[in-house]
Design a protein around this motif. Sequence first.
Motif, short mmCIF file in Angstrom:
data_model
loop_
_atom_site.label_atom_id
_atom_site.label_comp_id
_atom_site.label_asym_id
_atom_site.label_seq_id
_atom_site.Cartn_x
_atom_site.Cartn_y
_atom_site.Cartn_z
N ALA A 94 38.97 -17.85 -16.03
CA ALA A 94 38.97 -18.35 -17.41
C ALA A 94 40.27 -17.97 -18.13
CB ALA A 94 37.77 -17.80 -18.17
N ARG A 95 40.72 -16.75 -17.95
CA ARG A 95 41.96 -16.30 -18.61
C ARG A 95 43.16 -17.09 -18.10
NH1 ARG A 95 41.54 -10.90 -20.93
NH2 ARG A 95 43.69 -10.51 -20.34
N LEU A 96 43.22 -17.32 -16.79
CA LEU A 96 44.32 -18.11 -16.23
C LEU A 96 44.25 -19.56 -16.68
CD1 LEU A 96 44.39 -16.55 -12.66
CD2 LEU A 96 46.15 -16.30 -14.42
N GLN A 97 43.05 -20.12 -16.76
CA GLN A 97 42.89 -21.51 -17.16
C GLN A 97 43.37 -21.74 -18.59
OE1 GLN A 97 41.82 -24.05 -15.06
NE2 GLN A 97 42.55 -25.37 -16.71
N VAL A 98 43.10 -20.77 -19.47
CA VAL A 98 43.56 -20.90 -20.87
C VAL A 98 45.08 -20.99 -20.90
CG1 VAL A 98 43.75 -19.69 -23.09
CG2 VAL A 98 41.55 -19.80 -21.91
N GLY A 99 45.76 -20.14 -20.18
CA GLY A 99 47.23 -20.18 -20.14
C GLY A 99 47.75 -21.46 -19.53
N ILE A 105 51.53 -21.07 -18.51
CA ILE A 105 51.75 -20.76 -17.10
C ILE A 105 51.63 -22.04 -16.26
CG2 ILE A 105 50.88 -18.41 -17.35
CD1 ILE A 105 48.32 -19.32 -15.88
N GLU A 106 52.23 -22.00 -15.07
CA GLU A 106 52.12 -23.11 -14.13
C GLU A 106 51.17 -22.78 -12.99
OE1 GLU A 106 55.88 -24.93 -12.95
OE2 GLU A 106 56.80 -23.88 -14.64
N GLY A 107 50.80 -21.51 -12.89
CA GLY A 107 49.89 -21.06 -11.86
C GLY A 107 49.60 -19.59 -12.06
N GLY A 108 48.65 -19.09 -11.27
CA GLY A 108 48.29 -17.69 -11.42
C GLY A 108 47.89 -17.05 -10.12
N ILE A 109 47.98 -15.74 -10.12
CA ILE A 109 47.52 -14.93 -8.99
C ILE A 109 46.45 -14.00 -9.54
CG2 ILE A 109 48.14 -13.23 -7.24
CD1 ILE A 109 51.05 -14.41 -7.50
N LEU A 110 45.26 -14.12 -8.99
CA LEU A 110 44.13 -13.32 -9.43
C LEU A 110 43.90 -12.21 -8.41
CD1 LEU A 110 41.83 -12.87 -11.41
CD2 LEU A 110 40.51 -14.60 -10.18
N MET A 111 44.09 -10.97 -8.84
CA MET A 111 43.94 -9.81 -7.96
C MET A 111 42.53 -9.24 -8.13
SD MET A 111 47.61 -8.02 -8.85
CE MET A 111 47.19 -7.90 -10.59
N LEU A 112 41.83 -9.11 -7.01
CA LEU A 112 40.45 -8.63 -7.03
C LEU A 112 40.22 -7.61 -5.93
CD1 LEU A 112 38.64 -12.08 -7.31
CD2 LEU A 112 38.93 -10.42 -9.16
N PHE A 140 37.65 -25.42 -13.57
CA PHE A 140 38.94 -24.75 -13.50
C PHE A 140 39.90 -25.55 -12.63
CE2 PHE A 140 35.86 -21.30 -14.19
CZ PHE A 140 36.33 -20.83 -15.40
N SER A 141 41.08 -25.85 -13.18
CA SER A 141 42.06 -26.65 -12.45
C SER A 141 43.40 -25.93 -12.25
CB SER A 141 42.32 -27.96 -13.20
OG SER A 141 42.81 -27.69 -14.50
N VAL A 142 43.49 -24.69 -12.67
CA VAL A 142 44.75 -23.93 -12.57
C VAL A 142 45.11 -23.72 -11.09
CG1 VAL A 142 43.54 -21.70 -12.77
CG2 VAL A 142 45.98 -21.86 -13.34
N PRO A 143 46.36 -23.99 -10.71
CA PRO A 143 46.80 -23.61 -9.36
C PRO A 143 46.70 -22.09 -9.23
CG PRO A 143 48.32 -25.18 -10.32
CD PRO A 143 47.40 -24.74 -11.42
N LEU A 144 46.03 -21.65 -8.19
CA LEU A 144 45.59 -20.27 -8.12
C LEU A 144 45.75 -19.69 -6.72
CD1 LEU A 144 43.68 -17.96 -9.38
CD2 LEU A 144 41.82 -19.30 -8.38
N ALA A 145 46.15 -18.44 -6.67
CA ALA A 145 46.08 -17.66 -5.44
C ALA A 145 45.21 -16.44 -5.75
CB ALA A 145 47.46 -17.22 -4.99
N ILE A 146 44.31 -16.12 -4.85
CA ILE A 146 43.49 -14.93 -5.01
C ILE A 146 43.96 -13.90 -4.00
CG2 ILE A 146 41.17 -13.96 -4.78
CD1 ILE A 146 40.04 -16.53 -5.86
N ALA A 147 44.28 -12.72 -4.51
CA ALA A 147 44.68 -11.60 -3.66
C ALA A 147 43.53 -10.61 -3.61
CB ALA A 147 45.93 -10.93 -4.22
N LEU A 148 42.94 -10.45 -2.43
CA LEU A 148 41.83 -9.53 -2.23
C LEU A 148 42.38 -8.22 -1.66
CD1 LEU A 148 39.23 -11.96 -0.66
CD2 LEU A 148 39.25 -11.06 -2.99
N PHE A 149 42.13 -7.13 -2.36
CA PHE A 149 42.63 -5.81 -1.98
C PHE A 149 41.49 -4.91 -1.51
CE2 PHE A 149 45.90 -7.31 -4.79
CZ PHE A 149 47.08 -6.69 -4.38
#
Length: 179
Positions: A94-99, A105-112, A140-149
Amino acid sequence: MPFELIHFRDSDKIIRKKKLDRDVKATLNYLSDVLTGTAYRGELLRQALDEMGWRANGSLSILDGRRYQYKGFKKGIALEGSFSSFEYLLTGLARLQVGFDKKIIEGGILMLTAARSEKSSLGTSKDLAVAEVEELSCTFSVPLAIALFDLGAPVISDGEEEGGDRNGLSLPADQKQDQ
């Protein structure tokens, strides 16, 4: 690899186009090194992202007049995340989609965190992340990468490892150390 990176909606192409692919991998590796085994990750995360140049430009705000901020931002790519709960996925999206909708922003990386309950019948963290992002694709349509740690549990020293109590920080001020 200390993290797993999953791309959605051509986020990998956007990151490469902005010449951030090496920077992203180096930053995520550094974050893994810095945060693994730590208890208080918030300040360490901010310091590491600042050192890697993701907090330098000051444009971390998501909404004007509010204190909502991304964890990091560089060349139109936002870093967002939480290492305390995998369920932050929805909030982070949701936070990335707002931006993205506001053209910040043009895309986001979500760290989880990749850590989830062993009792879960929903498969691996990667399987669940893919399924949830696909299920939420109508919203949600934001170009996204999810980084799983996998940062592991916090390691809290009892002072026994490195020579005992006298080599630690808990030496009384009125007691002299034997030489």
